[in-house]
Structures are given as C-alpha cells and as structure tokens.
Write an enzyme that holds these catalytic residues in place. Structure first.
Site, PDB file in Angstrom:
ATOM      1  N   CYS A 402       0.858  -1.190   0.000  1.00 14.58           N
ATOM      2  CA  CYS A 402       0.000   0.000   0.000  1.00 14.58           C
ATOM      3  C   CYS A 402       0.887   1.230   0.000  1.00 14.58           C
ATOM      4  O   CYS A 402       1.957   1.227   0.602  1.00 14.58           O
ATOM      5  CB  CYS A 402      -0.905   0.026   1.232  1.00 14.58           C
ATOM      6  SG  CYS A 402      -2.237  -1.177   1.218  1.00 14.58           S
ATOM      7  N   LEU A 404       0.439   5.674   0.184  1.00 15.78           N
ATOM      8  CA  LEU A 404      -0.524   6.761   0.359  1.00 15.78           C
ATOM      9  C   LEU A 404       0.202   8.037   0.757  1.00 15.78           C
ATOM     10  O   LEU A 404       1.078   8.029   1.624  1.00 15.78           O
ATOM     11  CB  LEU A 404      -1.542   6.404   1.457  1.00 15.78           C
ATOM     12  CG  LEU A 404      -2.466   7.530   1.925  1.00 15.78           C
ATOM     13  CD1 LEU A 404      -3.454   7.899   0.826  1.00 15.78           C
ATOM     14  CD2 LEU A 404      -3.204   7.155   3.205  1.00 15.78           C
ATOM     15  N   GLU A 436       2.272  -3.796  -5.727  1.00 15.24           N
ATOM     16  CA  GLU A 436       1.206  -4.791  -5.744  1.00 15.24           C
ATOM     17  C   GLU A 436       0.008  -4.234  -6.495  1.00 15.24           C
ATOM     18  O   GLU A 436      -0.364  -3.075  -6.337  1.00 15.24           O
ATOM     19  CB  GLU A 436       0.821  -5.156  -4.307  1.00 15.24           C
ATOM     20  CG  GLU A 436      -0.144  -6.322  -4.208  1.00 15.24           C
ATOM     21  CD  GLU A 436      -0.404  -6.733  -2.760  1.00 15.24           C
ATOM     22  OE1 GLU A 436      -1.409  -6.286  -2.185  1.00 15.24           O
ATOM     23  OE2 GLU A 436       0.422  -7.484  -2.217  1.00 15.24           O
TER      24      GLU A 436
END
Length: 546
Positions: A402, A404, A436
């Site tokens: 992830c 961000l 990913e």
C-alpha cells in the site's frame, strides 16, 4: 486551529467509458409513483444533480445506497455510476430526477457460502448505450494491465536472434546541428524484447504499440472489520494455521456490501489538518456517528472528542513514529516500523489509510508487513506526510503493498518521493521490485510518471564512446533503477518509444518528449539522496518468528 480540507483530486472528472448525460435540469414530478409504499428505496437508480470541476451542473446516473431520516427530512446516499467512489455523498430530495427512476428488479436470493442471503440489494441492469453496442465496446472493468508483443515476420527470417541476446541501443544525434528527433537505435538485429512471459518483439502498428489486457489472479486473505482471535487464521473452517510469513493487501471485492460501500467517517482531525475521508474504514461503530474523529498525529490513536485528545496528549510521549529512523535530509525523515513489534501503531495507520484507499483492504494481522512512514519535522515533532507498506517476504517481487500520501500533502511531489524511496530500498536489497496490483487511479498516474521520468533520465544521460553510438540493454535499465523488466517495457510502450525499423529495434526520443521531460524534472525538487539512507536489509526467510 487552521482548518485544511484537501480538495478531492479528479472531482467531477469522468472515468473512461462514462456516458455523458444532458445538462438540462429536469423537473421532478410530485405525482410520480415511486414504489408501492410511495417512497424511494435502496437500489434505485436515477439522475442526480451535482457540480463538476468546472462549476457546471450535470445529471449523472446514480444508485441509491442508503436512506436516512434526520428531523423529518430524508437524505439519500448516492454512488455516481462510472465515477470514483470518493465522490459518493448524501443528497437531498431536491437533487433527484424522479422522472427517470429505475427500480431494482426482484431476484431470488442466492445463498452465500455460509447459507445466508447476501446483504446487497438488487440493482437494475445497467443500460448500455446504443453507441457502445454498435462499436462493440464494453464498460470498463478494473483489471491488471499487462503487455504482450507480436513477433514480426522479419524475426523468423533473420538468423542469430537468440532469446537470451540482450537488447542494445545507441544514440545517433549529429553533434553540429539540431535534429528533429533523437534516436536510440538497437544495433542487434531481431533481438526480442526481454519478457518473462515469452520471447517477443515490439512491432507498433499505426504509430502505437499493440496491447493485450489480461487479469492475473491475486492472493486473497480473510478480512475482519474488528480485531479478533480469527485474525491469526487463514482457513475459513476455524482451524488455526501456522503464522503467516507473507501477506497481501489486495481487496477481495466479492465481500462488498452496503456497509463497506458507504463512507462512515464524516471528518478526521489530524494535527493541524482536517481531512474528509474518501472511503469506508472499519473504525468502531460508536465513532461513526461523531461529527469529527480526533487522532493523535504521533501515535494515531483515536478519540471521540477534543477533550479526550488533549488528555491523551498529556500522556503520549511520542513525537515521531515508533521504529528506526533510516533516512533524514533536511526536514524529511523516513521511519521503518515492524508490524509485529509496533502492532498498535500499524493497525491505527491501516485504519487511517483505509479512509483514502479503496483497492486495498485492512488486516489487523500486521505481522507480515513493514511500514515506512515519511514525516516532516518542525519544532513540535515529526508530522506524518505519507507511508508505504511492503511484505517482509514477497514471492512475487512486490516492493510496495500500500502507498498513500495524505490529502493535505498531495500534488507537492511527496508521492514520487515515496515511490523513489521504495526503489532505493530495493537497490540496497539488490532486487527489482514492482507495486502490488491493482493500483488506484491516482497511484497508477504517480507510478507511470515516476517510471517515465526515471527511464528517460537514463536514456538521455547516455554518452557516446569513441564516436560510436551508446548502448544499453533493458536488463541494464532494470538493474540500474530496480524497476522490474515488465514495468520498463510497459513504460517504453506507454511512451511509444520502441519501433522496429529495418530489422532493428529503435528507441526514438522526439523533441517533444525530451522537452517535456526536462520541464518536468525542473519542477521535481524533492529527490532521495542515497548518502542519507542508513538501511541494512534483513533476510526474513531465516528469521523464524521475526
């Protein structure tokens, strides 16, 4: 306290394949029969008035996800069809076009795996426009894009084209005059573009490379909204399994229901910023009714009121994320956080990140992950700017799970800085990496931009030796940048640089591409300095319990 609400990027921007609607404001007919009970129900679809980024009225088709009554006034939570979910909102009755309402079709309830009916109400069939049917187009489906190349006929007739032969390139700019195009020429004839799928070559047609779209199966893991003992189990039959050594944060969209499709947090106060969440995040149910959720910007613990936060700050000793500071240059620092050693912080970070990430899901079992938090330093401490997570062991060469950048810090170069730092870690580890999949729309834009700038920077930095054209292979580009070969090839395809000319592969850099790259690099002021990185990679495969 200064209130900063980050504008939603792409607000009012249509997704590819979206069908335009007439801008004229239809008038709601009070006599329209809404339902047998005389009211709008969940699952209905109808045009809803909204303002786009040009401050113009438009009436896109939307689906009613929920209805609530506040002081005798009904509000409707709508999802705009073919728009990103971050634009979903509560609207009043006046913004609905009741003349074109579509009611959900009644269908037999299909049992789920556990024999219980699904919680998502039926929705009407999407109306495919006639223009789309005539052209054979289909509505967009979020899939992973991979690239395949077709072998040209010349490949079969030229001897010596071994699959393992490297792709080489050269520059043929004249030193004394300015040419209209800069060419990087492949001197090895009929050499296939390196690919892990099959030996293949690029042969653009009509000036554009041919692309094939394919979806690759991803691993799925069990998701829970609240932390329980089941977090340490992978099997659905309740039998505890061995501790996981790897993990994936890809969202399993098959479990979406009305609850997870709706934003549940109204506003978050984090330090000096107030954030408007974009998506659902599984914070405790009792906190979802609060007008503002207060977070400690150092440990990310949440409270229900400003007084609770102030009382917490008198006890909280943290002024930076827990873990090791592995990078510092100027006011920018990176902290490495082990999901097993700092589980509470990692879980709170995932809860915050889920408010702005829709394609990833949340797991309270953070043991298989490392978190790298980027901060900005001032006299009050280290303030979180963004983060990325990665698996301790990835069998698919993922260097990011992830990623961000918090909305107040977006469009300031921090996204590329996070991406560059992830590849800098891969360089130290001696590996190539890739993020990913699937990437969000904003994530894909950031990665495309970073890959393009990094590869063009290498190609434009090539220098000729002894009058000969400089040469470089795709494998060398991958080794220098730690970008996976498939991403290198797809970026060259995206930039339309690869051509097949007279039995050779030519990388052509037009002056427009060169000038655009130089302008972009002048704006890119934030860069990672490898000399400021103090990082020692660990072999997690030999660490039994980490």
């Amino acid at each position: 306290m200064a209130e900063v609400v980050s504008p939603v990027p792409g607000a009012g921007r249509r997704e590819p394949g979206e069908v335009g609607r007439a801008r004229g404001p239809p008038v709601a007919d009070p006599g329209v029969a809404l339902s047998p009970q005389g009211e709008i129900i969940e699952g209905c679809r109808l045009p809803v008035l909204r303002r786009n980024q040009d401050n113009e009225d438009e009436w896109p088709l939307a689906e009613i996800l929920s209805v609530k009554d506040i002081s005798g006034r009904k509000l409707f939570y709508v999802h705009y069809i073919d728009f990103n979910k971050r634009l979903d909102e509560w609207v009043t009755h006046e913004r609905l076009d009741l003349k074109k309402i579509q009611f959900p079709k009644k269908e037999a309830k299909t049992p789920t795996k556990n024999g219980l009916p699904g919680s998502r109400p039926g929705s009407p069939e999407r109306e495919v426009p006639a223009s789309a049917q005539a052209s054979g187009k289909t509505l967009p489906i979020p899939v992973q894009i991979t690239l395949r190349f077709n072998l040209p006929k010349e490949r079969e007739a030229i001897p010596g084209g071994e699959p393992d032969q490297p792709l080489s390139s050269s520059s043929c700019l004249q030193p004394n005059h300015r040419s209209t195009k800069r060419k990087v020429e492949v001197v090895s004839p009929a050499t296939p573009v390196p690919s892990e799928t099959a030996p293949a070559s690029v042969f653009p047609q009509n000036g554009a490379a041919r692309r094939a779209v394919a979806a690759q199966p991803g691993r799925k893991r069990k998701s829970n909204c609240l932390g329980t003992d089941e977090d340490s189990q992978d099997s659905s039959d309740g039998i505890p399994s061995a501790p996981r050594m790897t993990g994936s944060l890809v969202s399993d969209r098959s479990h979406d229901d009305i609850v997870t499709r709706m934003k549940n947090i109204e506003c978050i106060e984090l330090g000096r910023h107030r954030l408007k969440p974009w998506y659902f995040s599984p914070y405790p149910q009792e906190l979802t009714t609060l007008p503002v959720l207060y977070l400690c910007e150092f440990c990310l613990k949440y409270g229900r009121s400003l007084k609770c936060l102030q009382r917490h700050l008198t006890k909280c000793d943290l002024r930076h994320p827990p873990g090791n500071e592995i990078y510092r240059k100027g006011t920018i620092s990176f902290f490495e956080i082990d999901g097993r050693k700092n589980k509470s912080y990692s879980q709170n970070l995932c809860l915050l990140a889920k408010c702005f990430l829709d394609h990833k899901t949340l797991y309270y079992d953070t043991d298989p992950f490392l978190f790298y938090v980027m901060t900005e330093y001032d006299c009050k401490g280290f303030h979180i700017v963004g983060y990325f997570s990665k698996e301790k062991e990835s069998t698919e060469d993922y260097n990011v799970a992830c990623i961000l950048t918090l909305p107040p810090y977006q469009r300031r170069g921090y996204g590329k800085l996070l991406i560059e730092f992830s590849y800098e870690l891969s360089k130290v580890e001696g590996k190539t990496g890739t993020p990913e999949k699937p990437l969000s729309d904003l994530g894909l834009l950031s990665y495309r931009s970073y890959w393009s700038q990094t590869i063009l920077e290498i190609l434009m930095g090539l220098k000729s030796e002894s009058g000969e054209r400089p040469q470089i292979t795709i494998n060398e580009i991958s080794e220098i940048t730690s970008i996976k070969k498939e991403d290198v090839i797809s970026t060259l395809q995206y930039l339309n640089l690869i051509n097949y000319y007279k039995g050779q592969y030519i990388l052509t850099l037009s002056e427009d591409i060169v000038d655009g790259h130089e302008r972009a690099m002048l704006k890119r002021l934030l860069r990672i300095d490898s000399k400021c990185l103090h990082f020692t990679p660990k072999d997690w495969s030999k660490r039994g319990k980490w």
